[in-house]
Structure formats: C-alpha cells, structure tokens
Motif scaffolding. Structure first.
Motif, PDB file in Angstrom:
ATOM      1  N   ALA A   1       9.192  -9.298  -0.003  1.00 60.84           N
ATOM      2  CA  ALA A   1       8.939 -10.676   0.432  1.00 60.84           C
ATOM      3  C   ALA A   1       8.091 -10.706   1.704  1.00 60.84           C
ATOM      4  N   PHE A   2       8.335  -9.761   2.599  1.00 62.23           N
ATOM      5  CA  PHE A   2       7.580  -9.688   3.854  1.00 62.23           C
ATOM      6  C   PHE A   2       6.103  -9.387   3.609  1.00 62.23           C
ATOM      7  N   LEU A   3       5.801  -8.730   2.490  1.00 58.35           N
ATOM      8  CA  LEU A   3       4.441  -8.259   2.226  1.00 58.35           C
ATOM      9  C   LEU A   3       3.565  -9.262   1.482  1.00 58.35           C
ATOM     10  N   ARG A   4       4.142 -10.321   0.971  1.00 54.29           N
ATOM     11  CA  ARG A   4       3.381 -11.262   0.149  1.00 54.29           C
ATOM     12  C   ARG A   4       2.166 -11.806   0.899  1.00 54.29           C
TER      13      ARG A   4
ATOM     14  N   LYS B   1      -0.449 -10.253   2.060  1.00 51.88           N
ATOM     15  CA  LYS B   1      -0.974  -9.424   3.144  1.00 51.88           C
ATOM     16  C   LYS B   1      -1.684  -8.189   2.583  1.00 51.88           C
TER      17      LYS B   1
ATOM     18  N   ASP C   1      10.530  -4.102   1.716  1.00 53.68           N
ATOM     19  CA  ASP C   1      10.768  -5.544   1.793  1.00 53.68           C
ATOM     20  C   ASP C   1       9.571  -6.271   1.181  1.00 53.68           C
TER      21      ASP C   1
ATOM     22  N   VAL D   1      -0.696  -4.999   7.190  1.00 55.40           N
ATOM     23  CA  VAL D   1       0.594  -4.344   7.420  1.00 55.40           C
ATOM     24  C   VAL D   1       0.396  -2.842   7.250  1.00 55.40           C
TER      25      VAL D   1
ATOM     26  N   GLN E   1      -3.716 -10.778   7.043  1.00 53.71           N
ATOM     27  CA  GLN E   1      -2.811 -10.014   7.886  1.00 53.71           C
ATOM     28  C   GLN E   1      -2.671  -8.599   7.329  1.00 53.71           C
TER      29      GLN E   1
ATOM     30  N   ASN F   1      -0.945  -7.108  -3.879  1.00 62.34           N
ATOM     31  CA  ASN F   1      -1.691  -7.064  -2.621  1.00 62.34           C
ATOM     32  C   ASN F   1      -2.933  -6.183  -2.729  1.00 62.34           C
TER      33      ASN F   1
ATOM     34  N   GLN G   1       0.884  -5.744  11.642  1.00 61.16           N
ATOM     35  CA  GLN G   1       2.333  -5.761  11.483  1.00 61.16           C
ATOM     36  C   GLN G   1       2.744  -4.430  10.858  1.00 61.16           C
ATOM     37  N   GLU G   2       4.028  -4.100  10.969  1.00 60.11           N
ATOM     38  CA  GLU G   2       4.520  -2.851  10.391  1.00 60.11           C
ATOM     39  C   GLU G   2       5.781  -3.094   9.575  1.00 60.11           C
ATOM     40  N   THR G   3       6.010  -2.225   8.616  1.00 61.41           N
ATOM     41  CA  THR G   3       7.280  -2.187   7.908  1.00 61.41           C
ATOM     42  C   THR G   3       7.515  -0.758   7.442  1.00 61.41           C
TER      43      THR G   3
END
Length: 278
Positions: A134-137, A139, A132, A61, A59, A168, A98-100
């Motif tokens: 945790a969201f990136l793990r 990816k 964030d 980001v 995935q 990552n 996905q984006e952050t």
C-alpha cells in the motif's frame, strides 16, 4: 510495469575488475568507508546514465536488499546512495527519497557466494519476501543490491512484485554485475574473501572507525573455529561484543546448532562471568 536494470560495473573477466576487489571484500565485511564510496559512485552513475536523460517525476522509494533483523552490507551502501541521490533531487526541486524494507522469513548458514545458479535458486526459493504494498502505490521503486551474479535474488523480487500485483515503474540497481556467462558464479566468493582470509583480518575493519555490522560478518564470526574465535574476542570492546550478541539473537542464530558453541561462549563466559557488562 516498467522494469529497468542498471549496474555501475560489469564483470567480464575473472582476472581484472573495474573496481577495487579488496575494497569490495572489506565492504562485504562491514567497512563503512567502502560502503560510502560504493553507494556514492552508484548514485552518481545512475544520475548520469538514467536520471539526466529521463527525470523521474514520481516519488522515489529506495529499497535495500532483503533482510530479517541484521542488515546486509548493501544497507550501508544504500545510505550513501540515498544521500547523494537526495542532493541531486533537491537541486532539481524533486521530492527526496522515501525508504522501505523487504522482509525475509528465512535465514541460512550456507555461504551463498560458493553456490552455482541452480543451488542458489534452490536455497533462496524456500524463502519468502514481504513488503508494504500500500505504501508503494503510485511510486517509482529502486531496488538496490551490491552485486548481480545469477539473478536469483532479482527473480525473487520479481516474484514478490507479481504476488503483490504492483504495477510500479521499477529500477533494479547494482554496484556490479556478472555479464560473462562463462565465469562461474563462485567468482562472488573470490571477491567476498579477497581481503578476508581469516577471522583476524576483520580487526582492521572493526577498528577502522566506520564499521557497520552486517549479516555476513556475524555469520562468519559465529561459524569460525572455536579456539581462534575465542582469541579473536579477547581484545574486542564491550560495544562490539554486545552488538554481535544482540544481532545474532535478532536473526534467531541462537536456534541454529552450527552457531551454538561460539554464541554460548559469549553468553556464558563473557556475560555471565561479568567480563563484559551488558
């Protein structure tokens, strides 16, 4: 952690560029059409040079350059980068982007493009970036910026990555990169203001039909000489004035003395006198 850098254009000379310097200047002040051209071109270059040779199965980001409340010019470019990249990913049956966001804590009046490498690092070194984690793990991360001059922003991103212990695969992407160390970093200022010499040069950008407000144009307007600022506002729409004011508040510019005169003019002479309806 695998760390890769890709830039679409290399700046090797101060007298000629592989991209439209005027278009870049307009992009930095909110020209959405230029943001579309640059973002699409960067995506196509990245696909051709990187993804077609080594497909990313994880995935992806995409993360635009750090900002507080008002987005940077890169944010508008990021949108079109993602649109083009998503088409390629979908065609190849891969997960779309996905984006952050990278949050930053400090905003400053200084014009970053004027500074040398040491001054840039001193200025930005007082800032802190947050994401964030945790969201990136698990990816693959693509950090996007419009230009790399001294690498100070990249070092701050790398510091943040280390602090969050992210392992990552990471790609740092730039529309352009200064690769000649003999060229002073203030070449960035030359590019930024190539087509914007005064506040009145902003009219064609704001009225061009694809305007995207960003940090640079808000700071430029609020910091401008007061009489010219007042003249500039005379023919501006209610939508623009409200957006300018709300963006300024969102970045806490109302707490900065250097912006007080012009910002209070909007508040007191336009809003309170009902010349502009909120």
């Amino acid at each position: 952690m695998q760390h890769n850098t890709y830039s679409l254009h290399k700046i090797c000379t101060s007298t000629g560029f592989a991209f439209d310097a005027g278009g870049y200047s307009r992009f930095k002040f909110g020209d959405g059409q230029q943001a579309s051209l640059f973002g699409t071109a960067l995506a196509e270059g990245f696909i051709k040079k990187v993804l077609e040779n080594q497909v990313i199965q994880q995935q992806i980001v995409v993360i635009s350059s750090p900002y507080s409340f008002i987005p940077t010019a890169t944010f508008a470019m990021k949108n079109h980068f993602v649109y083009r990249l998503n088409r390629w990913l979908a065609e190849n049956r891969l997960p779309v982007v996905q984006e952050t966001k990278v949050h930053r804590t400090i905003t400053y009046k200084d014009d970053y493009g004027e500074l040398n490498a040491e001054q840039r690092m001193k200025l930005i070194g007082n800032d802190s970036f947050h994401i964030d984690a945790a969201f990136l793990r698990g990816k693959t991360l693509i950090f996007l910026d419009d230009i790399k001059i001294t690498g100070s922003h990249e070092r701050m991103i790398t510091k943040m990555i280390s602090e969050y212990a992210l392992d990552n695969e990471i790609h740092m992407l730039y529309f352009a990169e200064l690769t000649n160390p003999d060229i002073h970093p203030n070449i960035e200022n030359y590019l930024n203001y190539h087509d914007v010499k005064s506040i009145f040069d902003l009219d064609s950008i704001i009225n061009g039909g694809s305007f995207c407000i960003n940090t640079r144009i808000v700071k430029f307007i609020l910091n401008y000489e007061h009489h010219s600022f007042c003249v500039f506002l005379q023919n501006k729409s209610k939508k623009f004035l409200n957006e300018l004011y709300d963006m300024a508040l969102g970045n806490s510019y109302h707490t900065m003395d250097s912006y007080a005169l012009n910002l209070n003019y909007i508040k007191n002479h336009l809003f309170k006198n009902h010349q502009v309806l909120a």
